[in-house]
Design a protein around this motif. Sequence first.
Motif, PDB file in Angstrom:
ATOM      1  N   GLU A 145      -0.236 -15.280  -1.857  1.00  9.19           N
ATOM      2  CA  GLU A 145      -0.540 -14.757  -0.529  1.00  9.19           C
ATOM      3  C   GLU A 145      -1.105 -13.343  -0.630  1.00  9.19           C
ATOM      4  OE1 GLU A 145       2.961 -14.994   1.843  1.00  9.19           O
ATOM      5  OE2 GLU A 145       3.052 -17.187   1.806  1.00  9.19           O
ATOM      6  N   ALA A 146      -0.544 -12.533  -1.513  1.00  6.33           N
ATOM      7  CA  ALA A 146      -1.015 -11.159  -1.670  1.00  6.33           C
ATOM      8  C   ALA A 146      -2.421 -11.111  -2.251  1.00  6.33           C
ATOM      9  CB  ALA A 146      -0.041 -10.387  -2.566  1.00  6.33           C
ATOM     10  N   ALA A 157      -4.736 -13.385  -1.991  1.00  4.60           N
ATOM     11  CA  ALA A 157      -5.682 -13.834  -0.973  1.00  4.60           C
ATOM     12  C   ALA A 157      -6.084 -12.685  -0.056  1.00  4.60           C
ATOM     13  CB  ALA A 157      -5.077 -14.980  -0.165  1.00  4.60           C
ATOM     14  N   LYS A 158      -5.129 -11.857   0.325  1.00  2.24           N
ATOM     15  CA  LYS A 158      -5.435 -10.707   1.180  1.00  2.24           C
ATOM     16  C   LYS A 158      -6.151  -9.609   0.402  1.00  2.24           C
ATOM     17  CE  LYS A 158      -1.607 -11.598   4.356  1.00  2.24           C
ATOM     18  NZ  LYS A 158      -0.308 -11.105   4.896  1.00  2.24           N
ATOM     19  N   ALA A 159      -5.755  -9.417  -0.856  1.00  7.42           N
ATOM     20  CA  ALA A 159      -6.422  -8.416  -1.689  1.00  7.42           C
ATOM     21  C   ALA A 159      -7.879  -8.784  -1.932  1.00  7.42           C
ATOM     22  CB  ALA A 159      -5.682  -8.266  -3.012  1.00  7.42           C
ATOM     23  N   SER A 160      -8.161 -10.076  -1.963  1.00  6.29           N
ATOM     24  CA  SER A 160      -9.540 -10.529  -2.156  1.00  6.29           C
ATOM     25  C   SER A 160     -10.454 -10.035  -1.055  1.00  6.29           C
ATOM     26  CB  SER A 160      -9.583 -12.061  -2.210  1.00  6.29           C
ATOM     27  OG  SER A 160      -8.892 -12.549  -3.339  1.00  6.29           O
ATOM     28  N   GLU A 161      -9.924  -9.892   0.145  1.00  9.91           N
ATOM     29  CA  GLU A 161     -10.719  -9.387   1.258  1.00  9.91           C
ATOM     30  C   GLU A 161     -11.119  -7.936   1.025  1.00  9.91           C
ATOM     31  OE1 GLU A 161      -8.480 -10.045   4.808  1.00  9.91           O
ATOM     32  OE2 GLU A 161      -8.236 -12.197   4.441  1.00  9.91           O
ATOM     33  N   ILE A 162     -10.226  -7.157   0.430  1.00  6.98           N
ATOM     34  CA  ILE A 162     -10.540  -5.764   0.108  1.00  6.98           C
ATOM     35  C   ILE A 162     -11.664  -5.702  -0.916  1.00  6.98           C
ATOM     36  CG2 ILE A 162      -9.639  -3.591  -0.838  1.00  6.98           C
ATOM     37  CD1 ILE A 162      -6.843  -4.501   0.059  1.00  6.98           C
ATOM     38  N   THR A 216     -15.083  -6.885   0.507  1.00  4.06           N
ATOM     39  CA  THR A 216     -15.653  -5.846   1.368  1.00  4.06           C
ATOM     40  C   THR A 216     -16.322  -4.766   0.529  1.00  4.06           C
ATOM     41  OG1 THR A 216     -14.018  -6.215   3.113  1.00  4.06           O
ATOM     42  CG2 THR A 216     -15.127  -4.078   3.093  1.00  4.06           C
ATOM     43  N   THR A 263      -6.888  -1.810  -3.655  1.00  5.96           N
ATOM     44  CA  THR A 263      -6.387  -3.127  -4.041  1.00  5.96           C
ATOM     45  C   THR A 263      -5.055  -3.006  -4.768  1.00  5.96           C
ATOM     46  OG1 THR A 263      -8.651  -3.968  -4.206  1.00  5.96           O
ATOM     47  CG2 THR A 263      -6.932  -5.253  -5.293  1.00  5.96           C
ATOM     48  N   PHE A 303      -2.260  -1.941  -2.399  1.00  7.81           N
ATOM     49  CA  PHE A 303      -1.840  -3.046  -1.538  1.00  7.81           C
ATOM     50  C   PHE A 303      -0.950  -4.027  -2.300  1.00  7.81           C
ATOM     51  CE2 PHE A 303      -2.529  -7.477  -0.311  1.00  7.81           C
ATOM     52  CZ  PHE A 303      -1.999  -7.451   0.973  1.00  7.81           C
ATOM     53  N   THR A 332       2.972  -4.697  -1.429  1.00  8.87           N
ATOM     54  CA  THR A 332       3.380  -6.032  -0.982  1.00  8.87           C
ATOM     55  C   THR A 332       4.448  -6.626  -1.895  1.00  8.87           C
ATOM     56  OG1 THR A 332       1.191  -6.420  -0.034  1.00  8.87           O
ATOM     57  CG2 THR A 332       2.561  -8.347  -0.450  1.00  8.87           C
TER      58      THR A 332
END
Length: 265
Positions: free
Chosen positions: A15-16, A18-23, A26, A51, A54, A58
């Motif tokens: 889960e972490a 997946a969210k870090a991938s957005e950083i 971007t 990254t 985060f 998390t």
Amino acid sequence: MIQVEIDEAYNTLMEAVAKASEIVTTGFEGTKNVEEKSASYDLVTEFDRKTEDFLIATLSKAFPHHKFIGEETTAQIKLTDAPTWIIDPIDGTTNFVHCFPHSAISVALAVNREIVIGVVCNPMLVQTFTAIKGKGAFLNGKPIRASTATELRDAVVGFEISLASKPEYLDKFVKRYRSCVAQAQGMRCLGSAQLSLCMVAQGAWDAYHVEYLYPWDVAAGSLIITEAGGCVMDIDGGEFNCETGRIISAGTKSLAEKLVDVFDV
């Protein structure tokens, strides 16, 4: 840690990541502030730091008693018996800076100095390599297997020749490259150690060698290789230890042992 806790750690990590991938995505698509660390090839951006911050925030919230070894924030790189997360927020930062889409978020979990979870995610190509010790290796949820090549003449070998830009490594790396390229079917250099290890895990490359790196450069990928049926060892043929940053990896032990001799120049 018992298996239930490892499964919980893996799910939290996925889960972490997946969210870090957005950083990371971007940053890849936008403007970056680039700084040099030790040399012109050793770069860091604000997205490396964001990254890593985060991921540590998390994971430490979920597992407050765990330790961390991170490329951008941790001076201590020695493993202990305590559960320890080993993090490279963007492995292949030079690729990232140049918009070459081969960079990866890399996270491993070590327990009693043994890697039990490895995740390597390339957000730009939507590739996530994963492994839990004893449960196999996967790319985007599908099982992967290392190659069965045993002879160098049949092998594509990854070799991080770009490290030869450091003057004290130049002669050694050029000699190793010459020794290998004269015998291998082909040679490749990707610019990301973790993704290179994953190339071996999925059988795209038959072998890969690198040294003078750090635990965060090789920990996750080394587990993914062994869980894919491949082999990792020290460059002298001894037992692999991610703390040394030295590795010869291959789909088979036979090929890895041959490369020990090839690179002993």
